[in-house]
Motif scaffolding. Structure first.
Motif, PDB file in Angstrom:
ATOM      1  N   SER A  12       0.836  -1.189   0.000  1.00  0.00           N
ATOM      2  CA  SER A  12       0.000   0.000   0.000  1.00  0.00           C
ATOM      3  C   SER A  12       0.873   1.242   0.000  1.00  0.00           C
ATOM      4  O   SER A  12       2.026   1.201   0.435  1.00  0.00           O
ATOM      5  CB  SER A  12      -0.977   0.014   1.169  1.00  0.00           C
ATOM      6  OG  SER A  12      -2.037   0.919   0.874  1.00  0.00           O
ATOM      7  N   GLY A  13       0.317   2.311  -0.511  1.00  0.00           N
ATOM      8  CA  GLY A  13       1.076   3.550  -0.606  1.00  0.00           C
ATOM      9  C   GLY A  13       0.275   4.726  -0.096  1.00  0.00           C
ATOM     10  O   GLY A  13      -0.956   4.702  -0.092  1.00  0.00           O
ATOM     11  N   VAL A  46       4.650   7.435  -1.656  1.00  0.00           N
ATOM     12  CA  VAL A  46       4.659   7.537  -3.124  1.00  0.00           C
ATOM     13  C   VAL A  46       4.971   8.970  -3.574  1.00  0.00           C
ATOM     14  O   VAL A  46       4.091   9.739  -3.940  1.00  0.00           O
ATOM     15  CB  VAL A  46       3.363   6.984  -3.756  1.00  0.00           C
ATOM     16  CG1 VAL A  46       3.292   5.470  -3.574  1.00  0.00           C
ATOM     17  CG2 VAL A  46       2.102   7.612  -3.166  1.00  0.00           C
ATOM     18  N   MET A 142       0.583   3.344 -10.350  1.00  0.00           N
ATOM     19  CA  MET A 142       0.092   2.645  -9.154  1.00  0.00           C
ATOM     20  C   MET A 142       0.112   1.125  -9.382  1.00  0.00           C
ATOM     21  O   MET A 142       0.473   0.362  -8.488  1.00  0.00           O
ATOM     22  CB  MET A 142      -1.318   3.154  -8.831  1.00  0.00           C
ATOM     23  CG  MET A 142      -1.888   2.600  -7.577  1.00  0.00           C
ATOM     24  SD  MET A 142      -3.304   3.585  -7.027  1.00  0.00           S
ATOM     25  CE  MET A 142      -4.167   2.336  -6.088  1.00  0.00           C
TER      26      MET A 142
HETATM   27  N1  TRP Z   1      -3.225   6.374  -5.233  1.00  0.00           N
HETATM   28  C1  TRP Z   1      -3.139   6.151  -3.831  1.00  0.00           C
HETATM   29  C2  TRP Z   1      -3.841   7.314  -3.101  1.00  0.00           C
HETATM   30  O1  TRP Z   1      -3.926   8.391  -3.638  1.00  0.00           O
HETATM   31  C3  TRP Z   1      -1.713   6.042  -3.358  1.00  0.00           C
HETATM   32  C4  TRP Z   1      -1.007   4.890  -3.982  1.00  0.00           C
HETATM   33  C5  TRP Z   1      -0.017   4.945  -4.904  1.00  0.00           C
HETATM   34  C6  TRP Z   1      -1.257   3.524  -3.703  1.00  0.00           C
HETATM   35  N2  TRP Z   1       0.408   3.699  -5.218  1.00  0.00           N
HETATM   36  C7  TRP Z   1      -0.325   2.792  -4.517  1.00  0.00           C
HETATM   37  C8  TRP Z   1      -2.150   2.845  -2.876  1.00  0.00           C
HETATM   38  C9  TRP Z   1      -0.323   1.417  -4.520  1.00  0.00           C
HETATM   39  C10 TRP Z   1      -2.141   1.455  -2.893  1.00  0.00           C
HETATM   40  C11 TRP Z   1      -1.224   0.748  -3.703  1.00  0.00           C
HETATM   41  O2  TRP Z   1      -4.250   7.127  -1.981  1.00  0.00           O
END
Ligand code: TRP
Length: 335
Positions: A12-13, A46, A142
């Protein structure tokens, strides 16, 4: 980190927005901490994604300090570098290559119909012609994040579901064209009711300044809580309150779980006023966050610690990333 006996691999990010607030904690961070028991977890700041809304030197110069503050909150909350890989997206540059490769197999139509993309265009008052190439490809990056580490499970909020769906489509296409390479990542929805901001109007968020930082001092916490909006119909102490429309009451559920029934009863019978009620909430928050805040200060006092944890995390992440990318190059016949 051991893989045996774990349910799978989580990725997760979070975008580096600086210090986290109560909404981030209840909504995502607490969940990240808990998942470490059952899954092998990889958590990422991220920063490349953050560039999609940072097209100025002023904005980009905030990214690094924001990562530091955010990761301190992760660690203080219990994200554990002994159990999980914690790293910064741009430290493992393989992700950019994988993103570039995946973008060759992703039809524009898939990207243009992602609801978050359309929403973003509206927000920015932009069109397909003026918006950046990177923003269109946001979900492809992502996807690269997730599958570079062959994660099978992705804890996200509901707003990210369209991105996960796209990630699954990209994976299916890649696997179909070049042979099974990646697991189809499943979303793991974080189930929690929306945390409303202190204004009682919208979701708790930093940009609306209706939030309380995890790292706030007890005094600041109390000050902010005392200004919170409660039931707008309750003008006089003798008016019975309506806990179901009151955001202070909603927060009691997290911070005073053993007192909610009593507070509900006292509020609806007008035997407690909003001032007293807020004092109780402020105390509940400060008590609950006391350990986290102490740990945060202790971690912050150890110079270089966060940097070291992130370097170590990047090294571990990169080992996995290199292997996956090597396999991708082979599948493509480019190795
Ligand atoms: N797009 C997610 C957000 O704005 C953040 C994110 C980037 C993410 N890469 C990811 C979440 C990979 C889960 C997995 O919250």
């Amino acid at each position: 980190m051991t893989t045996n006996a774990k349910k799978g691999r989580i990725f997760s990010g979070m975008r580096p927005s600086g210090r986290l607030h109560l909404g981030n904690h209840i909504g995502a961070l607490q969940n990240w901490v808990n998942l470490q028991q059952e899954y092998e977890c990889i958590y990422c700041a991220v920063d490349i994604h953050a560039l999609t809304d940072s097209a100025s030197k002023d904005a980009t110069s905030q990214i690094k300090p924001n990562i530091y503050e955010m990761v301190l909150d992760w660690l203080a909350a219990g994200v554990d570098p002994e159990k999980s890989i914690i790293f910064v997206q741009s430290h493992v540059r393989e992700v950019v290559i994988l993103h570039g490769i995946l973008s060759m197999f992703t039809p524009m139509g898939w990207l243009m119909r992602v609801p978050t993309f359309k929403e973003k265009l509206r927000q920015l008052d932009a069109t397909e012609h003026t918006v950046s190439y990177g923003l269109v490809g946001y979900p492809v990056l992502m996807t690269a994040d997730i599958i570079l580490y062959k994660a099978d499970t992705v804890p996200v909020g509901e707003d990210q579901l369209p991105h996960l769906e796209l990630a699954r489509e990209i994976v299916r296409r890649f696997n179909h064209l070049f042979g099974p390479t990646f697991p189809e990542p499943k979303a793991k929805l974080t189930t929690y009711p929306l945390v409303v901001g202190l204004d009682g109007q919208s979701k708790m968020s930093k940009s609306l300044d209706n939030h309380i930082e995890l790292a706030a001092s007890p005094e600041d916490t109390t000050k902010k809580v005392m200004k919170a909006v409660t039931d707008p119909n309750r003008k006089f102490l003798s008016d019975p309150g309506r806990p179901e429309v009151c955001n202070v009451f909603a927060l009691h559920k997290y911070f005073n779980p053993d007192k909610v029934d009593q507070i509900h009863q006292q509020c609806t019978s007008a035997s407690i006023g909003c001032v007293q009620d807020k004092q109780l909430l402020a105390k509940g928050i400060n008590d609950k966050l006391n350990d986290l805040r102490e740990r945060r200060q202790e971690l912050a006092s150890k110079k270089g610690l966060v940097e070291e944890i992130l370097m170590d995390g990047a090294a571990k992440a990169q080992t996995i990333a290199r292997e996956t990318l090597g396999q991708v190059m082979e599948r493509l016949g480019l190795a």
